[in-house]
Structures are given as C-alpha cells and as structure tokens.
Enzyme design. Structure first.
Site, PDB file in Angstrom:
ATOM      1  N   CYS A   1      41.202  33.338  37.307  1.00  0.00           N
ATOM      2  CA  CYS A   1      41.743  34.668  37.568  1.00  0.00           C
ATOM      3  C   CYS A   1      41.059  35.671  36.654  1.00  0.00           C
ATOM      4  O   CYS A   1      40.933  35.423  35.451  1.00  0.00           O
ATOM      5  CB  CYS A   1      43.253  34.651  37.322  1.00  0.00           C
ATOM      6  SG  CYS A   1      44.047  36.234  37.610  1.00  0.00           S
TER       7      CYS A   1
ATOM      8  N   HIS B   1      46.169  33.255  46.545  1.00  0.00           N
ATOM      9  CA  HIS B   1      46.115  33.700  45.149  1.00  0.00           C
ATOM     10  C   HIS B   1      46.362  35.209  45.055  1.00  0.00           C
ATOM     11  O   HIS B   1      47.177  35.668  44.246  1.00  0.00           O
ATOM     12  CB  HIS B   1      44.742  33.336  44.555  1.00  0.00           C
ATOM     13  CG  HIS B   1      44.541  33.763  43.152  1.00  0.00           C
ATOM     14  ND1 HIS B   1      44.569  32.873  42.094  1.00  0.00           N
ATOM     15  CD2 HIS B   1      44.296  34.980  42.600  1.00  0.00           C
ATOM     16  CE1 HIS B   1      44.344  33.528  40.961  1.00  0.00           C
ATOM     17  NE2 HIS B   1      44.182  34.814  41.246  1.00  0.00           N
ATOM     18  N   GLU B   2      45.659  35.982  45.886  1.00  0.00           N
ATOM     19  CA  GLU B   2      45.781  37.443  45.804  1.00  0.00           C
ATOM     20  C   GLU B   2      47.139  37.928  46.311  1.00  0.00           C
ATOM     21  O   GLU B   2      47.704  38.874  45.760  1.00  0.00           O
ATOM     22  CB  GLU B   2      44.634  38.121  46.559  1.00  0.00           C
ATOM     23  CG  GLU B   2      43.242  37.780  46.047  1.00  0.00           C
ATOM     24  CD  GLU B   2      43.040  37.951  44.554  1.00  0.00           C
ATOM     25  OE1 GLU B   2      43.699  38.815  43.929  1.00  0.00           O
ATOM     26  OE2 GLU B   2      42.209  37.217  43.989  1.00  0.00           O
TER      27      GLU B   2
ATOM     28  N   HIS C   1      49.503  37.588  43.560  1.00  0.00           N
ATOM     29  CA  HIS C   1      49.408  38.730  42.642  1.00  0.00           C
ATOM     30  C   HIS C   1      50.272  39.885  43.137  1.00  0.00           C
ATOM     31  O   HIS C   1      51.004  40.497  42.351  1.00  0.00           O
ATOM     32  CB  HIS C   1      47.962  39.224  42.521  1.00  0.00           C
ATOM     33  CG  HIS C   1      47.172  38.572  41.452  1.00  0.00           C
ATOM     34  ND1 HIS C   1      47.529  38.603  40.119  1.00  0.00           N
ATOM     35  CD2 HIS C   1      46.016  37.868  41.515  1.00  0.00           C
ATOM     36  CE1 HIS C   1      46.626  37.952  39.408  1.00  0.00           C
ATOM     37  NE2 HIS C   1      45.706  37.487  40.231  1.00  0.00           N
TER      38      HIS C   1
END
Length: 171
Positions: free
Chosen positions: A93, A135-136, A139
C-alpha cells in the site's frame, strides 16, 4: 496537473469512509488526472481518494504492465465476488511504505460504478485487477489491507511500521 501528497498510516482520513460522488464536473476530472499522476510517480497500481486526503468515492488504477489495457478511474464502485475461488498473494500500500504481506482476496469480481463523466460502467476482473479493486474499495470504506491479514502477519507488519523511519518522523 499536480502530484498530490499521499497520506501515511496513522492519518485519520485513512480510516474514514468516503462519500458518494454526485457531481461530475471539471474538478472531478482534474482530481482523477492528479490521482493518476500521483499513483504513477509513486509506482503504484491503485490509489484511492482518501489516500490523498479527499473523502470522495473515487479510485484510479493501472494494472496494464501485467494485464494490458487496464488503466482507468472508477467512481462509486460496488463489487461482488464471482464464485468462491480465492487468491492469496503479496499486497502492499502506498500509504504503508515498506510493508507487503500475502493477503487473501477473491480471485474474480464484478465491479460497477461510474466514469469521470458520470456514465455507468461495469466489468469482470480477475487476478491483479480484482485484487486492486478490492484493495482500493476497502480504502474508500476506511479499511486498510492490514485488517485482512492473519494475526501473526498483522503483528509482524505492525512491528515493522512502529520501527519505520517514516512512521516515527510523522509525529
């Protein structure tokens, strides 16, 4: 365009949920271009808006070195797994420099959202792009990949973070 400052682990914006985008205008297009430039300069394959201190549901991605033609912007993403097949692979990251750990993710997903003009988009993704989407989107929900790790890997990552120069000089 301009490179933006990437927020690092410990910044409260990284644990905050981003808000849906309802206005699709030139400032959104500029944000997307600045995020792509920032991601490229940092050598990443994805970057979410809260990583640059903006709580809007937008991320950029570039998996084209591994999967040709896969570069773009996704706004208000929603994904669902396609099947039960999982992948476990190294994940890092830009907001947690120097940390990489094998992280479980769904191998195939369907994602829908909007492009920078507000048009609906959708795609099936697998491999690296599927990992990036998950993953994004995490976030944008205020979740860091460290929460996806097993206890031993998470403890080892946290120890490395506590010993990192970038973490100790942040305060």
């Amino acid at each position: 365009m301009a490179e933006l400052d990437i927020r690092l682990y410990g910044d409260p914006v990284l644990s905050s949920r981003a808000e849906e985008i309802t206005t699709f205008d030139s400032s959104l297009r500029t944000l997307a271009q600045n995020m792509l430039e920032t991601m490229d300069a940092a050598g990443g394959v994805g970057l979410a808006a809260n990583q640059v201190g903006i709580l809007k549901r937008i991320f950029v991605y570039d998996c084209s070195p591994i999967q040709a033609g896969l570069r773009g912007v996704l706004i208000n993403p929603v994904w669902t797994p396609l099947g039960e097949d999982m992948q476990v692979g190294p994940e890092g990251c830009l907001s947690i420099p120097g940390i990489s750990a094998d992280t479980p993710r769904h191998n195939r997903v369907f994602v829908s959202g909007r492009d920078v003009e507000g048009r609906p988009v959708g795609m099936v993704a697998s491999g690296l792009l599927a990992r990036c989407i998950q993953h994004e989107t995490d976030h944008l929900d205020g979740v860091l990949f460290l929460r996806r790790l097993g206890d031993a890997d998470r403890k080892a990552a946290m120890r490395t973070i506590r010993e990192a120069d970038w973490f100790n000089s942040a305060g």
